[in-house]
Design an enzyme around this catalytic site. Structure first.
Site, short mmCIF file in Angstrom:
data_model
loop_
_atom_site.label_atom_id
_atom_site.label_comp_id
_atom_site.label_asym_id
_atom_site.label_seq_id
_atom_site.Cartn_x
_atom_site.Cartn_y
_atom_site.Cartn_z
N ARG A 117 6.11 15.75 -12.12
CA ARG A 117 6.96 14.78 -11.42
C ARG A 117 7.95 14.13 -12.39
O ARG A 117 9.09 13.85 -12.03
CB ARG A 117 6.13 13.73 -10.68
CG ARG A 117 6.96 12.87 -9.74
CD ARG A 117 6.11 12.10 -8.74
NE ARG A 117 5.75 12.87 -7.57
CZ ARG A 117 6.50 12.95 -6.45
NH1 ARG A 117 7.63 12.29 -6.35
NH2 ARG A 117 6.11 13.68 -5.44
N GLU B 193 5.88 4.34 -3.11
CA GLU B 193 6.22 4.39 -4.52
C GLU B 193 7.69 4.17 -4.87
O GLU B 193 7.99 3.52 -5.86
CB GLU B 193 5.79 5.74 -5.11
CG GLU B 193 4.30 5.99 -5.07
CD GLU B 193 3.96 7.43 -5.37
OE1 GLU B 193 4.21 8.29 -4.51
OE2 GLU B 193 3.48 7.70 -6.48
N GLN C 169 -9.23 6.31 -3.15
CA GLN C 169 -8.08 6.85 -2.42
C GLN C 169 -8.36 8.28 -2.00
O GLN C 169 -7.54 8.89 -1.32
CB GLN C 169 -6.84 6.83 -3.32
CG GLN C 169 -6.37 5.46 -3.71
CD GLN C 169 -5.25 5.48 -4.74
OE1 GLN C 169 -5.41 4.98 -5.84
NE2 GLN C 169 -4.11 6.07 -4.39
N ALA D 268 0.98 9.88 -3.43
CA ALA D 268 2.33 10.46 -3.38
C ALA D 268 3.13 9.89 -2.21
O ALA D 268 4.04 10.54 -1.70
CB ALA D 268 2.27 11.99 -3.31
N PHE E 150 3.90 8.08 -10.28
CA PHE E 150 3.28 9.34 -10.70
C PHE E 150 4.17 10.15 -11.65
O PHE E 150 4.39 11.34 -11.45
CB PHE E 150 2.97 10.17 -9.43
CG PHE E 150 1.84 11.15 -9.59
CD1 PHE E 150 0.53 10.72 -9.61
CD2 PHE E 150 2.09 12.51 -9.70
CE1 PHE E 150 -0.51 11.63 -9.74
CE2 PHE E 150 1.05 13.43 -9.82
CZ PHE E 150 -0.25 12.99 -9.84
N GLU F 277 -7.63 7.27 -7.49
CA GLU F 277 -7.46 8.61 -6.96
C GLU F 277 -8.51 9.52 -7.58
O GLU F 277 -9.23 10.19 -6.87
CB GLU F 277 -6.04 9.10 -7.25
CG GLU F 277 -5.48 9.94 -6.13
CD GLU F 277 -4.09 10.43 -6.42
OE1 GLU F 277 -3.22 9.61 -6.79
OE2 GLU F 277 -3.85 11.64 -6.28
N1 MTE Z 1 0.32 -1.09 -1.70
C1 MTE Z 1 -0.79 -1.87 -1.83
N2 MTE Z 1 -0.79 -3.08 -1.26
N3 MTE Z 1 -1.87 -1.45 -2.54
C2 MTE Z 1 -1.90 -0.23 -3.17
O1 MTE Z 1 -2.90 0.14 -3.79
N4 MTE Z 1 -0.66 1.86 -3.64
C3 MTE Z 1 0.65 2.48 -3.79
C4 MTE Z 1 1.48 2.27 -2.52
N5 MTE Z 1 1.45 0.90 -2.11
C5 MTE Z 1 -0.74 0.62 -3.06
C6 MTE Z 1 0.36 0.13 -2.28
C7 MTE Z 1 0.61 3.90 -4.07
S1 MTE Z 1 0.35 4.39 -5.66
C8 MTE Z 1 0.82 4.85 -3.11
S2 MTE Z 1 0.85 6.49 -3.48
C9 MTE Z 1 1.00 4.49 -1.70
O2 MTE Z 1 0.93 3.08 -1.50
C10 MTE Z 1 -0.08 5.18 -0.87
O3 MTE Z 1 -0.06 4.83 0.45
P1 MTE Z 1 0.96 5.47 1.54
O4 MTE Z 1 1.09 6.90 1.21
O5 MTE Z 1 0.28 5.20 2.80
O6 MTE Z 1 2.24 4.73 1.37
MO1 MOS Z 2 -0.08 6.84 -5.71
S1 MOS Z 2 0.16 6.95 -7.73
O1 MOS Z 2 0.40 8.51 -5.57
O2 MOS Z 2 -1.76 6.86 -5.59
#
Ligand code: MTE
Ligand code: MOS
Length: 765
Positions: A312, A718, A199, A512, A346, A234
């Protein structure tokens, strides 16, 4: 034009995902000479590393090399400047599963077999294996941090009623379907191309460079897609890539390091488990007057991202509620376990549990309905400042709450369920409601920046690149929709390309939930720069004013008195090229308005809040403790959703992932501190049959963000995970039905059958 913003578009790789044609790192064709790597891990939780004898590993069939701390040419540090976390332990081991060395061989089987031949002597030191012991010994990875407002001590003393309680919640394994993987290719002068399932491509670049003693410009990270990250890729992807990079530097051959599931679960960090202790003061109506809470996080052995997670958690303890006097202290406990890390939410999911527990207890104590007490304590007029000083703007809580009650038929079902429970001695049903407020932005203001690079080619096709990574969440299609909107062309004219530190440098992680907020704006800036150049050229070329050039429906209309002209978008691109106009541009965005004082724990850390509400219904078997979620109704604020199809999927997936965290996913370490739940046979993630059979998802309508977010959308990754808190509340409600709701219920999470049963037994005593 097809595929503009605010329309439901399928994920750009949806068909490739379901037909197996999407290329993941393990699918990249291997050049001749590629080596396969395996890690050697510490078997003990804590001790002095006496002897690490790798001679048997070296002489194992097929082995080309084995490398440990002493082979690192640069720094044995994966934590960045000012911090220290070794890639490979050298004198002390700090958890069972810590990496000690990497072995490379001609085949994957040979490498993994060789890794088992290491002779490891560890002189044991007493390990700290739980939060309570760490607290007692004041073993922390950082100093405790506090959010304080008003005078909670005096307010608690003066309050008509006070309750004190404690509970705990476990961690969570990310269980991305694609395990951690890096495939590193050597180039000229030893420069590296690092394909990493990360990530955070920039951190992979930095950590590989740090370990090898390289300048950053010698390492390029490339990421087309991840098979899920959820926060687990991450920081953890970086050291996996660095281990592979070290082997490349030593052998000058391509190296692939893919962790098998058990090694992945043993070696990488998870969601932080928390222990809570709080006292809440309130009046006869149930209005909260003060909260004094302690939240102790299991950081594991190293700092990793614990500071952000604790911050957070602290900034989400208020959730939907106005707390006039409050003290929350967050401890980051150092234990000899995996170094816990980012996981969807988070720290937010852990933070919001406190008030939900407190309100249920207040309601029991006063003999009132908990949901009335929830509403009574909502943020509102004159009660709208968070404990850390940010105003709660654009408060959609009352709307989300009203809509979820309606969507779920809450009041009627409450009566039905109470009647069911009176007639049912063994099975008990429970209902839970949960209001949500979640802050969007990285807590550290400097991380809220993004870049993009857009090229328009002379056939009118467009290549899109930005710093965000695609992990299944639909970021690429959303950002492509933004670019389609700027040029007013069909979505399929835009080709998203692999994230690369060579194209967009110095990026923040995709985390985030800020991916589309940040990269959407950066791509908009880049596309708009090109568009403005095209407009200026067209005005001159066709002899008219810039205002008379319109991009519409894959075409460009040139309005002139008497003679309107139309050219295709591609034709104008070709004319621009003939006219020597650059059709490539970068874009940059930084989130406005945010600031944060980390020492005082005050400021405006979030650009805006996202709101939501959930209703969940469960049934428990009071003889076995088993439970099912029967129904969930969710209302989620997405602002003006960039892509309702993607957002719908994010809401469903996040909720079920949160449900897993709070119910069935249990991490279990033995007395020696070894994690024993290292695969799906012992670690239960929700399956398709755990998805609520009645599952209604609704996005809040007509709620464009008041802040200038990209096309007034809001982040979605999230926040909906936290909606699963309603399941935990519903389980407590079902357990409480055993004694006709006369006593408060303590229910630690994950609420496995054992815990549910134990809670019932305790109530009956
Ligand atoms: N959705 C899928 N399918 N796979 C993932 O790994 N990660 C989540 C969320 N949705 C994730 C997911 C997390 S922890 C975050 S922070 C956000 O997606 C990151 O992507 P965005 O900021 O583009 O929403
Ligand atoms: Mo999402 S826990 O902020 O990668």
């Amino acid at each position: 034009m097809k595929g503009s913003v605010r329309t439901a578009q399928r994920h750009d790789s949806a068909l490739k995902h379901v037909t197996g044609q999407a290329l993941y790192i393990d699918d990249i064709p291997e050049p001749p000479g590629t080596l396969h790597a395996a890690l050697i891990l510490s078997p003990a939780a804590c001790g002095r590393l006496g002897r690490l004898d790798l001679s048997n590993v070296e002489t194992s069939p097929g082995v080309v090399g084995v490398f440990s701390a002493r082979d690192i040419p640069g720094h044995n540090n994966i934590a960045g400047p000012g911090k220290l976390e070794p890639l490979f332990a050298h004198d002390k081991v700090e958890f069972a599963g810590q990496a000690l060395a990497v072995v490379v061989a001609d085949t994957l089987d040979a490498a993994r077999a060789a890794a088992e031949q290491a002779v490891i002597d560890i002189e044991p030191i007493e390990a700290i294996l739980d939060i309570a012991t760490a607290l007692a010994r004041q073993a922390y990875v950082q100093a405790p941090s506090t959010i304080l407002r008003g005078d909670p001590d005096a307010a608690l003393k003066a309050a008509p009623h006070c309750l004190t309680a404690e509970f705990s919640v476990g961690g969570q394994e990310h269980f991305y379907l694609e395990g951690q993987i890096a495939f590193v290719l050597p180039g000229e002068d030893g420069d590296l191309i690092v394909h990493s399932s990360t990530q955070h491509p920039t951190e992979v670049q930095h950590v590989c460079a740090e370990v090898l003693g390289y300048d950053f410009n010698r390492v390029t990270t490339v990421v087309r897609r991840l098979g899920g990250g959820f926060g687990g890729k991450e920081s953890n992807a970086s050291w996996v890539a660095a281990a592979a990079a070290l082997a490349v530097a030593k052998t000058r051959r391509p190296v692939k390091l893919r962790l098998p599931r058990d090694i992945d679960m043993l070696a990488t960090g998870k969601r932080h488990g928390f222990d809570y202790h709080y006292t809440v003061g309130f009046d006869d109506q149930g209005r909260v007057l003060a909260l004094d809470a302690v939240m102790a996080a299991d950081a594991g052995w190293s700092l990793d991202m614990t500071p952000g997670v604790v911050a957070r958690a602290l900034t989400h303890v208020d959730n939907a509620y106005w707390l006039p006097h409050v003290r929350v202290v967050g401890y980051a406990c150092r234990t000899n376990r995996q170094s816990n890390t980012a996981f969807r939410g988070f720290g937010g999911p852990q933070g919001v549990l406190v008030m939900e527990d407190a309100i249920d207890r207040i309601a029991r104590y006063l003999g009132r309905d908990a949901n009335e007490i929830r509403v009574l304590n909502f943020y509102g007029e004159g009660r709208d400042e968070t404990p850390y000083g940010q105003k709660v703007d654009e408060n959609h809580l009352p709307r989300c709450w009203a809509e979820v009650k309606k969507l779920s038929g809450f009041d009627q079902r409450r009566a039905e369920i109470d009647a069911f429970n009176r007639a049912s001695p063994i099975l008990k049903r429970g209902l839970g409601l949960f209001p949500l407020k979640f802050g969007i932005s990285f807590n550290l203001p400097h991380m809220n920046q993004a870049g993009a690079l857009v090229h328009v080619y002379t056939d009118g096709s467009i290549r899109l690149n930005h710093g965000g990574t695609e992990m299944g969440q639909g970021l690429f299609v959303k950002v492509a929709q933004v670019v389609a909107e700027v040029f007013n062309v069909d979505l399929d004219r835009i080709r998203p390309s692999a994230t690369s530190t060579a194209e967009v440098p110095n990026t923040s992680p995709t985390a985030a939930s800020t991916g589309s907020d940040l990269n959407g704006w950066a791509a908009w800036e880049a596309a708009n720069t090109i568009k403005q150049r095209m407009v200026a050229f067209a005005a001159e070329h066709f002899g008219t004013a810039a205002e008379d050039i319109e991009f519409a429906d894959n075409q460009v209309r040139i309005a002139k008195p008497g003679s309107n002209q139309v050219v295709s978008f591609g034709e104008l691109a070709r004319l621009c090229w003939l006219g020597r106009v650059s059709l490539s541009a970068t874009g940059f965005y930084k989130t406005p308005k945010i600031h944060w004082d980390g020492a005082a724990m005050r400021g405006r850390p979030f650009f805006y809040f996202s709101f939501g509400a959930a209703a969940a219904e469960v049934v428990i078997d009071t003889l076995t403790g088993e439970s099912r979620v029967l129904r969930a109704d969710l209302v989620q604020d997405c602002g003006a959703s960039l892509n309702p199809a993607i957002d719908h999927g994010q809401i469903e997936g996040a909720f079920v992932q949160g449900q897993g965290w709070l119910t069935c996913e249990e991490l279990w370490w033995d007395k020696q501190g070894r994690l024993r739940t290292v695969g799906p046979s012992t670690y239960k993630i929700p399956g398709s049959r755990d998805v609520p059979p009645v599952f209604n998802v609704k996005m809040l309508e007509n709620a464009p963000s008041r802040e200038a977010t990209i096309f007034r959308s809001k982040a979605i990754g999230e926040p909906p995970l936290l909606l699963a808190t309603a399941v935990w509340t519903a389980l407590k409600d079902a357990i409480g039905a055993v004694v006709d709701h006369k006593t408060a219920v303590r229910l630690d999470a994950p609420a496995t059958p054992e815990r549910v049963l134990a809670a019932i037994v305790k109530l009956r005593k």
